[in-house]
Design a protein around this motif. Sequence first.
Motif, PDB file in Angstrom:
ATOM      1  N   THR A   1     -53.648  23.219 -17.412  1.00 42.67           N
ATOM      2  CA  THR A   1     -53.628  22.130 -16.438  1.00 42.67           C
ATOM      3  C   THR A   1     -53.479  20.801 -17.153  1.00 42.67           C
ATOM      4  OG1 THR A   1     -55.067  23.341 -14.920  1.00 42.67           O
ATOM      5  CG2 THR A   1     -54.969  20.963 -14.622  1.00 42.67           C
ATOM      6  N   ILE A   2     -52.686  19.923 -16.568  1.00 45.99           N
ATOM      7  CA  ILE A   2     -52.594  18.545 -17.049  1.00 45.99           C
ATOM      8  C   ILE A   2     -53.035  17.645 -15.902  1.00 45.99           C
ATOM      9  CG2 ILE A   2     -51.060  16.680 -17.796  1.00 45.99           C
ATOM     10  CD1 ILE A   2     -49.407  18.760 -19.305  1.00 45.99           C
ATOM     11  N   ILE A   3     -54.020  16.802 -16.192  1.00 45.45           N
ATOM     12  CA  ILE A   3     -54.485  15.824 -15.217  1.00 45.45           C
ATOM     13  C   ILE A   3     -53.957  14.468 -15.656  1.00 45.45           C
ATOM     14  CG2 ILE A   3     -56.472  14.737 -14.117  1.00 45.45           C
ATOM     15  CD1 ILE A   3     -58.088  17.283 -14.780  1.00 45.45           C
ATOM     16  N   ILE A   4     -53.177  13.845 -14.778  1.00 42.59           N
ATOM     17  CA  ILE A   4     -52.615  12.532 -15.064  1.00 42.59           C
ATOM     18  C   ILE A   4     -53.415  11.498 -14.284  1.00 42.59           C
ATOM     19  CG2 ILE A   4     -50.565  11.057 -14.907  1.00 42.59           C
ATOM     20  CD1 ILE A   4     -48.901  13.713 -14.963  1.00 42.59           C
ATOM     21  N   LEU A   5     -53.976  10.537 -14.997  1.00 41.16           N
ATOM     22  CA  LEU A   5     -54.690   9.443 -14.349  1.00 41.16           C
ATOM     23  C   LEU A   5     -53.712   8.301 -14.140  1.00 41.16           C
ATOM     24  CD1 LEU A   5     -57.148  11.142 -15.388  1.00 41.16           C
ATOM     25  CD2 LEU A   5     -58.353   8.977 -15.537  1.00 41.16           C
ATOM     26  N   SER A   6     -53.095   8.296 -12.985  1.00 39.70           N
ATOM     27  CA  SER A   6     -52.154   7.250 -12.603  1.00 39.70           C
ATOM     28  C   SER A   6     -51.729   7.500 -11.165  1.00 39.70           C
ATOM     29  CB  SER A   6     -50.915   7.255 -13.491  1.00 39.70           C
ATOM     30  OG  SER A   6     -50.017   6.248 -13.068  1.00 39.70           O
ATOM     31  N   GLY A   7     -51.436   6.430 -10.472  1.00 41.61           N
ATOM     32  CA  GLY A   7     -50.920   6.551  -9.119  1.00 41.61           C
ATOM     33  C   GLY A   7     -49.455   6.174  -9.037  1.00 41.61           C
ATOM     34  N   ASP A   8     -48.810   6.029 -10.173  1.00 43.45           N
ATOM     35  CA  ASP A   8     -47.441   5.541 -10.287  1.00 43.45           C
ATOM     36  C   ASP A   8     -46.426   6.621  -9.879  1.00 43.45           C
ATOM     37  OD1 ASP A   8     -45.018   4.427 -11.086  1.00 43.45           O
ATOM     38  OD2 ASP A   8     -45.813   3.670 -12.982  1.00 43.45           O
ATOM     39  N   ALA A   9     -45.564   6.285  -8.928  1.00 43.23           N
ATOM     40  CA  ALA A   9     -44.533   7.215  -8.458  1.00 43.23           C
ATOM     41  C   ALA A   9     -43.538   7.593  -9.555  1.00 43.23           C
ATOM     42  CB  ALA A   9     -43.791   6.617  -7.266  1.00 43.23           C
ATOM     43  N   ASP A  10     -43.509   6.828 -10.645  1.00 45.07           N
ATOM     44  CA  ASP A  10     -42.613   7.157 -11.754  1.00 45.07           C
ATOM     45  C   ASP A  10     -42.912   8.526 -12.355  1.00 45.07           C
ATOM     46  OD1 ASP A  10     -41.365   4.731 -11.422  1.00 45.07           O
ATOM     47  OD2 ASP A  10     -42.293   3.785 -13.158  1.00 45.07           O
ATOM     48  N   TYR A  11     -44.094   9.069 -12.104  1.00 46.06           N
ATOM     49  CA  TYR A  11     -44.473  10.367 -12.668  1.00 46.06           C
ATOM     50  C   TYR A  11     -44.078  11.551 -11.792  1.00 46.06           C
ATOM     51  CZ  TYR A  11     -47.118   7.737 -16.112  1.00 46.06           C
ATOM     52  OH  TYR A  11     -47.482   6.872 -17.124  1.00 46.06           O
ATOM     53  N   VAL A  12     -43.423  11.317 -10.661  1.00 42.29           N
ATOM     54  CA  VAL A  12     -43.058  12.410  -9.756  1.00 42.29           C
ATOM     55  C   VAL A  12     -42.181  13.445 -10.454  1.00 42.29           C
ATOM     56  CG1 VAL A  12     -41.726  12.995  -7.678  1.00 42.29           C
ATOM     57  CG2 VAL A  12     -43.384  11.132  -7.617  1.00 42.29           C
ATOM     58  N   GLU A  13     -41.164  13.004 -11.169  1.00 41.72           N
ATOM     59  CA  GLU A  13     -40.269  13.954 -11.853  1.00 41.72           C
ATOM     60  C   GLU A  13     -41.005  14.719 -12.954  1.00 41.72           C
ATOM     61  OE1 GLU A  13     -37.364  14.959 -10.778  1.00 41.72           O
ATOM     62  OE2 GLU A  13     -37.525  13.492  -9.150  1.00 41.72           O
ATOM     63  N   LEU A  14     -41.933  14.060 -13.634  1.00 47.64           N
ATOM     64  CA  LEU A  14     -42.742  14.754 -14.636  1.00 47.64           C
ATOM     65  C   LEU A  14     -43.578  15.844 -13.972  1.00 47.64           C
ATOM     66  CD1 LEU A  14     -43.987  15.177 -17.449  1.00 47.64           C
ATOM     67  CD2 LEU A  14     -45.616  13.344 -16.892  1.00 47.64           C
ATOM     68  N   VAL A  15     -44.203  15.524 -12.859  1.00 49.78           N
ATOM     69  CA  VAL A  15     -45.021  16.510 -12.132  1.00 49.78           C
ATOM     70  C   VAL A  15     -44.159  17.704 -11.750  1.00 49.78           C
ATOM     71  CG1 VAL A  15     -46.322  16.923 -10.001  1.00 49.78           C
ATOM     72  CG2 VAL A  15     -46.711  14.824 -11.313  1.00 49.78           C
ATOM     73  N   ARG A  16     -42.986  17.441 -11.216  1.00 51.77           N
ATOM     74  CA  ARG A  16     -42.084  18.541 -10.821  1.00 51.77           C
ATOM     75  C   ARG A  16     -41.689  19.395 -12.020  1.00 51.77           C
ATOM     76  NH1 ARG A  16     -38.393  14.739  -6.888  1.00 51.77           N
ATOM     77  NH2 ARG A  16     -39.781  14.838  -5.070  1.00 51.77           N
ATOM     78  N   HIS A  17     -41.374  18.734 -13.139  1.00 57.18           N
ATOM     79  CA  HIS A  17     -40.990  19.468 -14.353  1.00 57.18           C
ATOM     80  C   HIS A  17     -42.135  20.342 -14.859  1.00 57.18           C
ATOM     81  CE1 HIS A  17     -39.373  20.400 -18.291  1.00 57.18           C
ATOM     82  NE2 HIS A  17     -40.511  19.963 -18.806  1.00 57.18           N
TER      83      HIS A  17
END
Length: 173
Positions: free
Chosen positions: A105-121
């Motif tokens: 699991t990776i927990i990302i502390l950020s609310g930035d929409a720029d991370y959407v593609e990272l989450v999908r990947h």
Amino acid sequence: MSETTVDILIDQRVAVLVDGNNIELSLHDLVGKKSAMINFDTLIPKLLNNRSLARLIYFREGKSISPKLAERLLTHYHGSVTPCYKSADIPLTIKATQIAQKVDTIIILSGDADYVELVRHLKGEGVRVEIAAVNKTTAKILKEEADHFVEITEEDCFVFKRTYKRRKKGNSK
């Protein structure tokens, strides 16, 4: 039928990656004070929920990185602070893809929409992705794409109080 309690061992390695500037600005907005900071002692156990911490990396743009924060993260969580030339988006994304095969699991502390593609990947690679952020400042699409969203609240932060020593008149030191 009788109810039986079964102890389940949760064997999951978790990496926590923090977009420091994003979370700090969100906390300032939430609390209404520019000296609001994450209280890792309450937030990390809440995020891990009986899972093991494999990595904790705090990405921070700029040169003003607190050595006390770096020391605390290292001492208590074997974590580190990574200075970023500009925003944390690219360094955090690179690190997440590098460690994806080493954690569950990776927990990302950020609310930035720029991370959407990272989450999908990452999800496509079989990694569970959780977002932890202030609800009000988190992009809706980011919450929707993540496997789980954890709201960071006022209970998860503290207000840093600076102490100043008064100088005597005529003393320039």
